[in-house]
Scaffold this active site. Structure first.
Site, PDB file in Angstrom:
ATOM      1  N   LYS A  22       0.899  -1.145  -0.073  1.00 42.16           N
ATOM      2  CA  LYS A  22       0.181   0.072   0.062  1.00 42.16           C
ATOM      3  C   LYS A  22       0.890   1.263   0.064  1.00 42.16           C
ATOM      4  O   LYS A  22       0.692   2.098  -0.750  1.00 42.16           O
ATOM      5  CB  LYS A  22      -0.958   0.118   1.355  1.00 42.16           C
ATOM      6  CG  LYS A  22      -1.735   1.467   1.396  1.00 42.16           C
ATOM      7  CD  LYS A  22      -2.576   1.467   2.732  1.00 42.16           C
ATOM      8  CE  LYS A  22      -1.906   1.691   3.831  1.00 42.16           C
ATOM      9  NZ  LYS A  22      -1.635   3.331   3.959  1.00 42.16           N
ATOM     10  N   ASN A  23       1.884   1.247   0.946  1.00 42.18           N
ATOM     11  CA  ASN A  23       2.705   2.375   1.047  1.00 42.18           C
ATOM     12  C   ASN A  23       3.406   2.813   0.108  1.00 42.18           C
ATOM     13  O   ASN A  23       4.070   3.758  -0.414  1.00 42.18           O
ATOM     14  CB  ASN A  23       3.436   2.707   2.244  1.00 42.18           C
ATOM     15  CG  ASN A  23       2.392   2.944   3.416  1.00 42.18           C
ATOM     16  OD1 ASN A  23       0.927   3.035   3.442  1.00 42.18           O
ATOM     17  ND2 ASN A  23       2.852   2.697   4.729  1.00 42.18           N
ATOM     18  N   CYS A 116      -6.502  12.683  12.090  1.00 44.67           N
ATOM     19  CA  CYS A 116      -6.719  11.325  11.628  1.00 44.67           C
ATOM     20  C   CYS A 116      -6.725  10.455  12.815  1.00 44.67           C
ATOM     21  O   CYS A 116      -6.278  10.913  13.883  1.00 44.67           O
ATOM     22  CB  CYS A 116      -5.640  11.000  10.488  1.00 44.67           C
ATOM     23  SG  CYS A 116      -4.443   9.686  11.234  1.00 44.67           S
ATOM     24  N   ARG A 121      -1.889  14.766  12.288  1.00 46.29           N
ATOM     25  CA  ARG A 121      -0.951  14.282  11.300  1.00 46.29           C
ATOM     26  C   ARG A 121      -0.603  15.552  10.691  1.00 46.29           C
ATOM     27  O   ARG A 121      -1.244  15.792   9.390  1.00 46.29           O
ATOM     28  CB  ARG A 121      -1.554  13.197  10.495  1.00 46.29           C
ATOM     29  CG  ARG A 121      -0.648  12.189  10.321  1.00 46.29           C
ATOM     30  CD  ARG A 121      -1.149  10.739   9.928  1.00 46.29           C
ATOM     31  NE  ARG A 121      -0.530  10.005   9.304  1.00 46.29           N
ATOM     32  CZ  ARG A 121      -0.933   8.677   8.845  1.00 46.29           C
ATOM     33  NH1 ARG A 121      -1.927   8.355   9.093  1.00 46.29           N
ATOM     34  NH2 ARG A 121       0.225   7.821   8.287  1.00 46.29           N
ATOM     35  N   PRO A 122       0.179  16.290  11.029  1.00 47.23           N
ATOM     36  CA  PRO A 122       0.419  17.638  10.303  1.00 47.23           C
ATOM     37  C   PRO A 122       1.278  17.574   8.998  1.00 47.23           C
ATOM     38  O   PRO A 122       1.794  16.235   8.791  1.00 47.23           O
ATOM     39  CB  PRO A 122       1.522  18.322  11.231  1.00 47.23           C
ATOM     40  CG  PRO A 122       2.135  17.150  12.116  1.00 47.23           C
ATOM     41  CD  PRO A 122       1.160  16.380  12.210  1.00 47.23           C
ATOM     42  N   ILE A 123       1.125  18.599   8.111  1.00 39.95           N
ATOM     43  CA  ILE A 123       1.866  18.454   6.977  1.00 39.95           C
ATOM     44  C   ILE A 123       2.807  19.604   6.734  1.00 39.95           C
ATOM     45  O   ILE A 123       2.995  20.211   5.721  1.00 39.95           O
ATOM     46  CB  ILE A 123       0.641  18.374   5.510  1.00 39.95           C
ATOM     47  CG1 ILE A 123      -0.244  19.680   5.782  1.00 39.95           C
ATOM     48  CG2 ILE A 123      -0.025  17.094   5.542  1.00 39.95           C
ATOM     49  CD1 ILE A 123      -1.009  19.651   4.354  1.00 39.95           C
ATOM     50  N   ASP A 124       3.059  20.162   7.929  1.00 40.28           N
ATOM     51  CA  ASP A 124       3.859  21.359   7.899  1.00 40.28           C
ATOM     52  C   ASP A 124       5.380  21.112   7.280  1.00 40.28           C
ATOM     53  O   ASP A 124       5.872  21.774   6.237  1.00 40.28           O
ATOM     54  CB  ASP A 124       4.251  21.775   9.306  1.00 40.28           C
ATOM     55  CG  ASP A 124       4.796  20.783  10.021  1.00 40.28           C
ATOM     56  OD1 ASP A 124       4.291  19.704  10.005  1.00 40.28           O
ATOM     57  OD2 ASP A 124       5.664  20.962  10.901  1.00 40.28           O
ATOM     58  N   ASP A 305       3.855   0.725  12.434  1.00 42.28           N
ATOM     59  CA  ASP A 305       2.748  -0.052  11.608  1.00 42.28           C
ATOM     60  C   ASP A 305       2.703  -1.643  11.819  1.00 42.28           C
ATOM     61  O   ASP A 305       1.797  -2.152  11.704  1.00 42.28           O
ATOM     62  CB  ASP A 305       2.712   0.075  10.027  1.00 42.28           C
ATOM     63  CG  ASP A 305       2.430   1.531   9.406  1.00 42.28           C
ATOM     64  OD1 ASP A 305       1.807   2.511  10.124  1.00 42.28           O
ATOM     65  OD2 ASP A 305       2.408   1.666   8.059  1.00 42.28           O
ATOM     66  N   ARG A 397      -8.387  -0.807   3.924  1.00 45.79           N
ATOM     67  CA  ARG A 397      -7.687   0.525   3.369  1.00 45.79           C
ATOM     68  C   ARG A 397      -6.185  -0.407   2.919  1.00 45.79           C
ATOM     69  O   ARG A 397      -5.558   0.208   2.237  1.00 45.79           O
ATOM     70  CB  ARG A 397      -7.477   1.556   4.241  1.00 45.79           C
ATOM     71  CG  ARG A 397      -8.594   2.527   4.387  1.00 45.79           C
ATOM     72  CD  ARG A 397      -8.335   3.543   5.352  1.00 45.79           C
ATOM     73  NE  ARG A 397      -6.841   4.066   4.832  1.00 45.79           N
ATOM     74  CZ  ARG A 397      -5.839   4.456   5.922  1.00 45.79           C
ATOM     75  NH1 ARG A 397      -6.001   4.156   7.267  1.00 45.79           N
ATOM     76  NH2 ARG A 397      -4.719   4.967   5.355  1.00 45.79           N
TER      77      ARG A 397
HETATM   78  C1  UD1 Z   1       3.910   7.014   6.411  1.00 48.71           C
HETATM   79  C2  UD1 Z   1       3.028   5.674   6.249  1.00 48.71           C
HETATM   80  C3  UD1 Z   1       2.564   5.323   7.480  1.00 48.71           C
HETATM   81  C4  UD1 Z   1       3.417   5.001   8.446  1.00 48.71           C
HETATM   82  C5  UD1 Z   1       4.428   6.120   8.711  1.00 48.71           C
HETATM   83  C6  UD1 Z   1       5.767   6.193   9.435  1.00 48.71           C
HETATM   84  C7  UD1 Z   1       2.028   5.948   3.610  1.00 48.71           C
HETATM   85  C8  UD1 Z   1       0.936   6.219   3.067  1.00 48.71           C
HETATM   86  N1  UD1 Z   1       1.796   6.070   4.992  1.00 48.71           N
HETATM   87  O1  UD1 Z   1       2.868   7.993   6.822  1.00 48.71           O
HETATM   88  O2  UD1 Z   1       2.039   4.000   7.144  1.00 48.71           O
HETATM   89  O3  UD1 Z   1       2.930   4.838   9.844  1.00 48.71           O
HETATM   90  O4  UD1 Z   1       4.755   6.733   7.002  1.00 48.71           O
HETATM   91  O5  UD1 Z   1       6.445   4.942   8.961  1.00 48.71           O
HETATM   92  O6  UD1 Z   1       3.348   5.885   3.391  1.00 48.71           O
HETATM   93  N2  UD1 Z   1       5.152  14.774  10.847  1.00 48.71           N
HETATM   94  C9  UD1 Z   1       5.266  16.268  11.178  1.00 48.71           C
HETATM   95  N3  UD1 Z   1       4.932  17.011  10.198  1.00 48.71           N
HETATM   96  C10 UD1 Z   1       4.841  16.601   8.637  1.00 48.71           C
HETATM   97  C11 UD1 Z   1       4.896  15.362   8.415  1.00 48.71           C
HETATM   98  C12 UD1 Z   1       4.989  14.468   9.473  1.00 48.71           C
HETATM   99  O7  UD1 Z   1       5.354  16.479  12.375  1.00 48.71           O
HETATM  100  O8  UD1 Z   1       4.596  17.314   8.024  1.00 48.71           O
HETATM  101  C13 UD1 Z   1       5.306  13.818  11.763  1.00 48.71           C
HETATM  102  C14 UD1 Z   1       4.231  13.053  12.115  1.00 48.71           C
HETATM  103  O9  UD1 Z   1       3.121  13.610  12.874  1.00 48.71           O
HETATM  104  C15 UD1 Z   1       4.614  11.645  12.711  1.00 48.71           C
HETATM  105  C16 UD1 Z   1       6.141  11.578  11.993  1.00 48.71           C
HETATM  106  O10 UD1 Z   1       6.443  12.982  11.383  1.00 48.71           O
HETATM  107  O11 UD1 Z   1       4.748  12.159  14.035  1.00 48.71           O
HETATM  108  C17 UD1 Z   1       6.106  10.486  11.054  1.00 48.71           C
HETATM  109  O12 UD1 Z   1       5.231  10.525   9.975  1.00 48.71           O
HETATM  110  P1  UD1 Z   1       5.512  10.453   8.469  1.00 48.71           P
HETATM  111  O13 UD1 Z   1       6.935   9.712   8.287  1.00 48.71           O
HETATM  112  O14 UD1 Z   1       5.271  11.836   7.651  1.00 48.71           O
HETATM  113  O15 UD1 Z   1       4.320   9.502   8.245  1.00 48.71           O
HETATM  114  P2  UD1 Z   1       3.278   9.501   6.846  1.00 48.71           P
HETATM  115  O16 UD1 Z   1       4.041   9.894   5.803  1.00 48.71           O
HETATM  116  O17 UD1 Z   1       2.144  10.010   7.299  1.00 48.71           O
END
Ligand code: UD1
Length: 418
Positions: A22-23, A116, A121-124, A305, A397
């Site tokens: 999936k990922n 979520c 789950r920020p996207i900053d 995961d 999913r």
């Molecule tokens: C991806 C995987 C998810 C997995 C995760 C960690 C996909 C579709 N999903 O999620 O299954 O559990 O990696 O291996 O591939 N964070 C921030 N700001 C940001 C982005 C992330 O603070 O802009 C933080 C998140 O809150 C979290 C950490 O970074 O604590 C890791 O998140 P991230 O590696 O981004 O996970 P995803 O890409 O969402």
């Protein structure tokens, strides 16, 4: 409504080929729009998250069709740069389309993916990376408007190795003038998968798998063919199931190195694990025993995961195991459901302590999220009597058919419409 009925107490034996990741496939599908041509994504899993990506691609003007196990995406006539709220809500990771749309169209409008089930789950980091590449991003009323007449290469330093931010940065950097360097990039195998696909399309991405990734942008990209790697988390789930239930299983199509932290933990718990070229065999004379603390960490650390599945495997173990969740805040939501089955799991913030119990009993339980849902199924496999699992949309999913796979290994599990 669909429900899973699980009758516990069966040993798991046999061989299984693991579905596509999936990922792995989600960023690959987003990457298809970097070219105007036809891409063939082989071993594309049948998942609701893939369907959500397909809906986004179609909305953008792309054509998609299934061809056996492959998904064919024709991006020639893509003519939109906006993803409506309803499609964004279907899948949190749809934000991965942002970098790709921006690189292709110079403009993207997406609604904010929001929080979520795993906590905020920020996207900053995604937005900071895109801004550093020259995008102007306006966030208003939950809508992100991004514009970049020209994207320009930059040196990006991620404050933490976010998987999604690394993917978004790579995708956008493919459309940027010059060579972008991403420091502290995520090292997950899915980043290497994205690199492989992009390079098959004519891109020049290097270093994936290490923490420094370089992207030489503005290459003319063409359609490409890619085979999705096996899903390491699905494989980890079934290894944990066999460890807990006892049995002898062989999972094929997998990359054993990607599973090493999970297989290491299961070996410590008393299972016999053998790794071959693209297969892992596990033998377990359940019950297994407690292990040293498990701390989730970015790859190559223990995957967040896989934490719920390993926790489920230890519910009847001899002794207590400590889990420390370092990636997501809310990763123990399914623990209350496990308690209904007689599990002894105590949670304090990021820490959970699992103490093995003599017996679990069947109950009606509700999935709270994808991996937590799979953990409930694993608990059901070990419980006396029948467990009913509801809210299967979470499990669907990420698992093509958890009941098909587990039944193939001898589990008594069926999905019914109720
Ligand atoms: C991806 C995987 C998810 C997995 C995760 C960690 C996909 C579709 N999903 O999620 O299954 O559990 O990696 O291996 O591939 N964070 C921030 N700001 C940001 C982005 C992330 O603070 O802009 C933080 C998140 O809150 C979290 C950490 O970074 O604590 C890791 O998140 P991230 O590696 O981004 O996970 P995803 O890409 O969402």
């Amino acid at each position: 409504m669909q429900e899973l009925f699980v009758e516990g107490g069966k040993r798991l034996c046999g061989e299984l080929t693991i579905q596509g990741s999936k990922n792995g496939v989600l960023p690959v599908l987003a990457a298809t729009i970097l070219c105007a041509g036809e891409c063939v994504v082989e071993n594309c899993p049948h998942l609701s998250d893939v369907e959500a990506s397909v809906a986004i691609l179609r909305h953008l003007g792309c054509c998609t069709r299934r061809d056996g196990g492959a998904l064919v995406v024709d991006t020639t006539h893509m003519d939109r740069g906006e993803v409506p709220d309803a499609l964004m809500r279907e899948m949190r990771s749809s934000v991965i389309f942002l970098g790709a749309i921006l690189a292709r169209q110079g403009e993207a409008t997406l609604s904010y993916p929001g929080g979520c089930e795993l906590g905020p789950r920020p996207i900053d980091l995604h937005l900071a990376a895109l801004r550093a590449l020259g995008a102007e991003i306006e966030e208003r009323g939950g809508v992100l408007r991004c514009k970049a007449k020209v994207l320009t290469a930059a040196e990006l330093v991620l404050p933490l190795p976010s998987v999604g931010a690394t993917e978004n940065a790579i995708l956008a950097a493919c459309g940027a003038e010059g060579t972008t360097v991403i420091y502290n990039a995520a090292r997950e195998p899915e980043i290497a998968e994205l690199q492989d696909f992009l390079n098959a399309m004519g891109a020049d991405v290097r270093g994936a798998g290490s923490s420094i990734v370089t992207v030489a942008g503005k290459r003319a990209l063409h359609g490409g063919t890619h085979r999705v790697i096996a899903d390491r988390i699905v494989a980890a789930t079934y290894l944990c199931a066999a460890a807990a239930c006892g049995g002898d299983v062989r999972l094929s199509g997998v990359e054993p190195r990607q599973l090493s932290t999970v297989t290491g933990a299961l070996a410590e718990a008393g299972c016999q694990v053998e790794s071959a070229d693209s297969a892992v065999t596990l033998r377990s004379a359940a019950p297994i025993r407690a292990i040293r603390p498990v701390r989730t960490a970015p790859y190559p650390g223990f995957p967040t995961d896989a934490q719920p599945a390993l926790m489920a495997a230890l519910l009847k173990s001899a002794g207590s195991t400590v889990f420390v969740e370092n990636i997501f805040e809310n990763r123990y939501r399914h623990v209350d459901e496990l308690a209904r089955m007689g599990a002894d799991v105590r949670v304090a913030g990021r820490v959970a302590v699992v103490s093995g119990v003599e017996a679990l009993h069947g109950a009606s339980v509700k999935c709270t999220d994808l991996r937590g849902g799979a953990a409930l199924v694993l608990a059901g496999l070990q419980a006396e009597g029948v467990t009913r699992v509801t809210r299967l949309e979470h499990i669907d999913r990420g698992y093509e058919s958890i009941e098909r796979d587990l039944a193939a290994l001898g589990a008594a599990i069926a999905r019914r419409e109720t």
